[in-house]
Design an enzyme around this catalytic site. Structure first.
Site, short mmCIF file in Angstrom:
data_model
loop_
_atom_site.label_atom_id
_atom_site.label_comp_id
_atom_site.label_asym_id
_atom_site.label_seq_id
_atom_site.Cartn_x
_atom_site.Cartn_y
_atom_site.Cartn_z
N HIS A 107 -9.49 -16.44 -15.69
CA HIS A 107 -8.82 -16.69 -14.41
C HIS A 107 -7.59 -17.58 -14.61
CE1 HIS A 107 -8.48 -17.92 -10.12
NE2 HIS A 107 -8.18 -19.09 -10.66
N GLU A 108 -7.77 -18.68 -15.35
CA GLU A 108 -6.65 -19.62 -15.57
C GLU A 108 -5.52 -18.96 -16.34
OE1 GLU A 108 -6.35 -22.52 -14.20
OE2 GLU A 108 -8.33 -22.38 -13.27
N HIS B 154 -3.19 -16.87 -14.28
CA HIS B 154 -2.07 -17.56 -13.64
C HIS B 154 -0.83 -17.54 -14.54
CE1 HIS B 154 -4.12 -18.94 -10.09
NE2 HIS B 154 -5.03 -19.63 -10.77
N GLU C 225 -4.67 -17.15 -6.29
CA GLU C 225 -6.05 -17.26 -6.75
C GLU C 225 -6.74 -15.89 -6.76
OE1 GLU C 225 -7.53 -19.91 -8.08
OE2 GLU C 225 -5.59 -20.90 -7.87
#
Length: 475
Positions: free
Chosen positions: A335-336, A339, A415
């Site tokens: 997920h990070e 970004h 997100e």
């Protein structure tokens, strides 16, 4: 007729009084709006006392009640601290606290042999006194939050001595950065001529990039211990995942966040081909020191007879452990890294710098308005630092509120996109379980008032994120 007469009377007032009145009215309007939203959410905490059916599969009643009580206590604390802050700010404005502090700074400079012509020196003394006042008035609230609320709900890991040492260190480090940067910024504004706003913006851009670059290597280690992630399966899998998306990973660190709190986090930093990943030890189930005493506390000593523990013992230990399994940690990192891959970091920097340039441009337009200074008690002088304070903090307040809301909306969109990226990496199932665990570990309350959530949540509510992952999870 009475209302129109009052409006006419207001517009007949001197410009500085209209400005001052507008600032106070807007400040209290924002406060009342925030209080209204907080009360809506507080009502949710009070009335939602049982696990809703849609949460039955992801949250047990004990955790639900713990998170409800934790958020209720935080809400109460936020109300009183917010009320105090609003009253304090209003009294400072009404009783001329800003011009008083400026005059006091001038007296201190006079004692040291610096006259009124040394405006930058006086500005630095003003900043030092202002931050010292802010730290002093905020200390009791911080102590209460840490040693009452966080302690009560099992998050605080600090001793009073550690807390005070940490607070002093933060204050000193802040001054070591704030004072030199402020003095250079004021100097650039003074010598920059008609286009000073361009030079001031470029200077703040360089400073922000430098601070982002050096923070984790030189500033953060002053407060927390950073150690390389030990060689092993987790590190190898992190490196493989980073390589698969061309993330230029150079190092993976574990930060000892458990010294101060049991909350967990993960982030990456660095520019160009020099990226690092930082994992909080509380995020790692097998690494967190908070898990080391679980068996002893439960009276379940590990067996050394080679036969292993019973399934009941294993289940109890597993349920009490904090943090995520390796697969879940990889999903969180997926997920990070999403970004980064999707350009969210760069987009945020661009938005921030566009906003910064606009603010400096408008500052250049407004700085010559003597009425702005007179509105806050500066009738005979227009110090540059005071101009920055008045314009950026008070005059731009309506703009800042709108911008903050827009950035919150954008953040939620980012997100969802990062979650979708983790899906593409095949991490949907593990991210699903990781989000549940992190919500449980941090006692997040999964039920939100829609208006409070829309205005405040930079991350989507848990149920919305899980729903977006659900279909892929079940594939």
């Amino acid at each position: 007729m009475g209302m129109w007469a009052s409006l006419d009377a207001m517009w007949e007032m001197p410009a500085e009084k209209r400005i001052f009145g507008a600032v106070l009215v807007f400040s209290w309007t924002v406060y009342l709006w925030e209080t209204f939203l907080a009360q809506r959410q507080r009502r949710i905490y009070k009335t939602t006392t049982h696990v809703p059916p849609e949460l039955g599969q992801i949250m047990d009643s004990e955790t639900f009640e713990k998170s409800r009580l934790y958020q209720l206590d935080k809400s109460t604390f936020s109300f009183w601290s917010g009320l105090y802050s609003e009253i304090e700010g209003t009294l400072i404005l009404l009783f001329g606290g800003i011009p008083y502090l400026w005059r006091l700074s001038g007296r201190f400079c006079g004692y040291a042999g610096f006259g009124p012509e040394h405006e930058i020196t006086q500005s630095l003394v003003f900043l030092l006194l202002a931050t010292l006042f802010s730290a002093s008035t905020g200390l009791p609230w911080s102590l209460y939050n840490t040693f009452v609320i966080e302690e009560k709900h099992g998050f605080n890991q600090q001793t009073l001595g550690f807390f005070m040492k940490d607070a002093i260190k933060k204050f000193v480090v802040t001054q070591c950065i704030l004072l030199p940067v402020s003095s250079l910024l004021l100097y650039i504004i003074k010598i920059g001529g008609d286009y000073f706003f361009i030079y001031a913006w470029l200077f703040t851009l360089v400073v922000s990039l430098v601070l982002v670059t050096i923070y984790a290597d030189y500033i953060a280690p002053l407060f927390d211990k950073f150690t390389p992630l030990p060689e092993g399966k987790l590190k190898q899998e992190i490196e493989v995942m980073a390589k698969s998306i061309d993330f230029p990973l150079t190092k993976v660190y574990v930060v000892e966040g458990s010294k101060r709190s049991s909350h967990s986090n993960a982030y990456f930093y660095g520019f160009f081909k020099n990226k690092r990943i930082v994992l909080f030890d509380t995020l790692l189930e097998e690494y967190s020191v908070l898990n080391k005493g679980i068996q002893e506390e439960s009276g379940m000593e590990p067996r050394n007879d080679g036969e292993g523990d019973s399934e009941e013992v294993k289940a109890k230990v597993k349920n009490k452990k904090q943090g995520c399994k390796n697969e879940e940690v990889l999903a969180v990192l997926g997920h990070e890294l999403g970004h980064w891959k999707l350009g969210h970091t760069v987009k945020n920097i661009v938005i921030s710098q566009m906003n910064s340039f606009l603010c400096f441009f408008l500052f250049a337009v407004l700085i010559g308005q003597k009425e702005l200074f007179a509105a806050f008690g500066f009738y005979n002088s227009q110090p540059t630092l005071i101009g920055l304070l008045i314009i950026f903090q008070f005059i731009f307040s309506p703009y800042n509120e709108v911008l903050s809301f827009c950035l919150t909306v954008l953040s939620r969109r980012f997100e969802f996109q990062a979650d979708a990226f983790a899906k593409k990496l095949g991490k949907a199932k593990d991210l699903y379980s990781a989000l549940i665990k992190l919500n449980k570990d941090n006692l997040g309350f999964p039920v939100s008032d829609w208006l409070f959530s829309m205005w405040h949540y930079s991350h989507p509510p848990l149920l919305e994120r899980l729903q977006a992952l659900k279909n892929t999870k079940q594939d």
